[in-house]
Structures are given as C-alpha cells and as structure tokens.
Design a protein around this motif. Structure first.
Motif, PDB file in Angstrom:
ATOM      1  N   PRO A 103      -7.509  -3.356  -0.786  1.00 44.78           N
ATOM      2  CA  PRO A 103      -7.126  -2.802  -2.085  1.00 44.78           C
ATOM      3  C   PRO A 103      -6.540  -1.397  -1.980  1.00 44.78           C
ATOM      4  N   VAL A 104      -5.591  -1.128  -2.876  1.00 48.30           N
ATOM      5  CA  VAL A 104      -4.884   0.160  -2.853  1.00 48.30           C
ATOM      6  C   VAL A 104      -4.673   0.712  -4.256  1.00 48.30           C
ATOM      7  N   PHE A 105      -4.323   1.993  -4.272  1.00 46.47           N
ATOM      8  CA  PHE A 105      -3.809   2.646  -5.469  1.00 46.47           C
ATOM      9  C   PHE A 105      -2.473   3.265  -5.086  1.00 46.47           C
ATOM     10  N   LEU A 106      -1.427   2.899  -5.804  1.00 47.06           N
ATOM     11  CA  LEU A 106      -0.095   3.457  -5.603  1.00 47.06           C
ATOM     12  C   LEU A 106       0.150   4.451  -6.721  1.00 47.06           C
ATOM     13  N   LYS A 107       0.624   5.636  -6.366  1.00 44.06           N
ATOM     14  CA  LYS A 107       0.978   6.634  -7.369  1.00 44.06           C
ATOM     15  C   LYS A 107       2.461   6.951  -7.208  1.00 44.06           C
ATOM     16  N   ALA A 108       3.219   6.717  -8.258  1.00 44.76           N
ATOM     17  CA  ALA A 108       4.661   6.938  -8.260  1.00 44.76           C
ATOM     18  C   ALA A 108       5.005   8.018  -9.274  1.00 44.76           C
ATOM     19  N   ASN A 109       5.956   8.859  -8.922  1.00 48.29           N
ATOM     20  CA  ASN A 109       6.309   9.992  -9.773  1.00 48.29           C
ATOM     21  C   ASN A 109       7.828  10.112  -9.842  1.00 48.29           C
ATOM     22  N   GLN A 110       8.399   9.835 -11.005  1.00 45.91           N
ATOM     23  CA  GLN A 110       9.856   9.943 -11.151  1.00 45.91           C
ATOM     24  C   GLN A 110      10.337  11.380 -10.993  1.00 45.91           C
ATOM     25  N   ASN A 111       9.507  12.338 -11.316  1.00 46.69           N
ATOM     26  CA  ASN A 111       9.915  13.736 -11.220  1.00 46.69           C
ATOM     27  C   ASN A 111      10.171  14.132  -9.770  1.00 46.69           C
ATOM     28  N   THR A 112       9.342  13.629  -8.856  1.00 44.27           N
ATOM     29  CA  THR A 112       9.531  13.925  -7.436  1.00 44.27           C
ATOM     30  C   THR A 112      10.404  12.885  -6.754  1.00 44.27           C
ATOM     31  N   GLY A 113      10.534  11.706  -7.376  1.00 41.62           N
ATOM     32  CA  GLY A 113      11.327  10.633  -6.798  1.00 41.62           C
ATOM     33  C   GLY A 113      10.618   9.879  -5.690  1.00 41.62           C
ATOM     34  N   ARG A 114       9.294  10.033  -5.598  1.00 40.59           N
ATOM     35  CA  ARG A 114       8.547   9.434  -4.491  1.00 40.59           C
ATOM     36  C   ARG A 114       7.296   8.709  -4.969  1.00 40.59           C
ATOM     37  N   PHE A 115       6.748   7.902  -4.038  1.00 34.76           N
ATOM     38  CA  PHE A 115       5.470   7.256  -4.290  1.00 34.76           C
ATOM     39  C   PHE A 115       4.631   7.270  -3.015  1.00 34.76           C
ATOM     40  N   LEU A 116       3.332   7.260  -3.212  1.00 31.92           N
ATOM     41  CA  LEU A 116       2.332   7.193  -2.140  1.00 31.92           C
ATOM     42  C   LEU A 116       1.422   6.007  -2.392  1.00 31.92           C
ATOM     43  N   VAL A 117       0.854   5.473  -1.329  1.00 30.92           N
ATOM     44  CA  VAL A 117      -0.129   4.406  -1.443  1.00 30.92           C
ATOM     45  C   VAL A 117      -1.345   4.826  -0.628  1.00 30.92           C
TER      46      VAL A 117
END
Length: 135
Positions: A85-99
């Motif tokens: 299981p994971v949590f993905l966090k995406a941010n349009q302001n930075t243009g990136r995502f982390l998992v």
C-alpha cells in the motif's frame, strides 16, 4: 453502498472510497467538476494498494481533466522498489508527485482545490473511487 450519495459532502469522514452506482458516480463527477472550475490549481492524494495503481489513478485523473501530466519527483524512492500500500501526493504547483509506502490507509482519491484569490472556493473532496474518471 446501501444509501445513495447525494453530494460530495457525503464522502467527508469516510476512511475509504465507497463503491458507487453509475448514477451516484455521475452525480459526484458533475458536482466535483463544478467545484474544480472555481480553483486555480490542485493537490491530489491517492491511497492505493500499490504504486502502480496510484500512478494509474493519477494519470486517469490528469487525462480526464486535461491536466498537464506531473513528473515523478526524483528525490523519492523508485516506484519499482515500492511494494504494498502507498500514498501518492501530487502537486500541480510544483509539477511533481511522490509516492511513499503507507499502511493502514483506505483507498481512494483526495483532491484539494486551491484559489488564493477566492479562498472560499478551496476545499478537499473525497475519498473518491480510484476509477471515478476511468475512461
């Protein structure tokens, strides 16, 4: 879910996204689209059983809403090395995502709309089904 969902507010406080009838899914999609139009940019959280499922949900959302595809943040752990299981966090302001690995979560999409000019438009919606915007 036994009771029909009447609005996005019915999702507040749920740990995981409910199974929706096609009618409920369409009702929520339309309400969400109306809310999203009031915002300038978004952050997205994806609670999923795997990194692959989380990224697929993000990509489906980006495609359905004609958002520019976000880049994987290279400072994070390689997606191929994350099991479970994971949590993905995406941010349009930075243009990136982390998992990141994350156990004990439910499953679903959380979308937060941001609008510094109109803070009353800002809100967090979800948890929404991972496939709410699947083609």
């Amino acid at each position: 879910m036994a009771d029909a969902l009447r609005s996005l507010s019915d999702l507040r406080g749920l740990r995981t996204a409910p199974d929706l009838s096609e009618t409920d899914a369409e009702t929520l999609r339309q309400e969400l689209l109306s809310q999203l139009q009031r915002c300038e940019w978004f952050t997205v959280g994806v609670m999923a059983a795997s990194a692959e499922a989380a990224v697929a949900a993000l990509r489906g959302l980006e495609t359905a809403l004609a958002w520019e595809a976000l880049e994987f943040d290279p400072s994070g752990e390689a997606l191929s090395s994350i099991d479970g299981p994971v949590f993905l966090k995406a941010n349009q302001n930075t243009g990136r995502f982390l998992v990141r690995r994350e156990t004990g979560l439910g499953e679903g999409l959380l979308i937060t709309g941001h609008n510094p000019v109109d803070p009353e438009a800002e809100d967090t919606w979800g948890p929404l089904p991972l496939d709410l915007f699947a083609a």
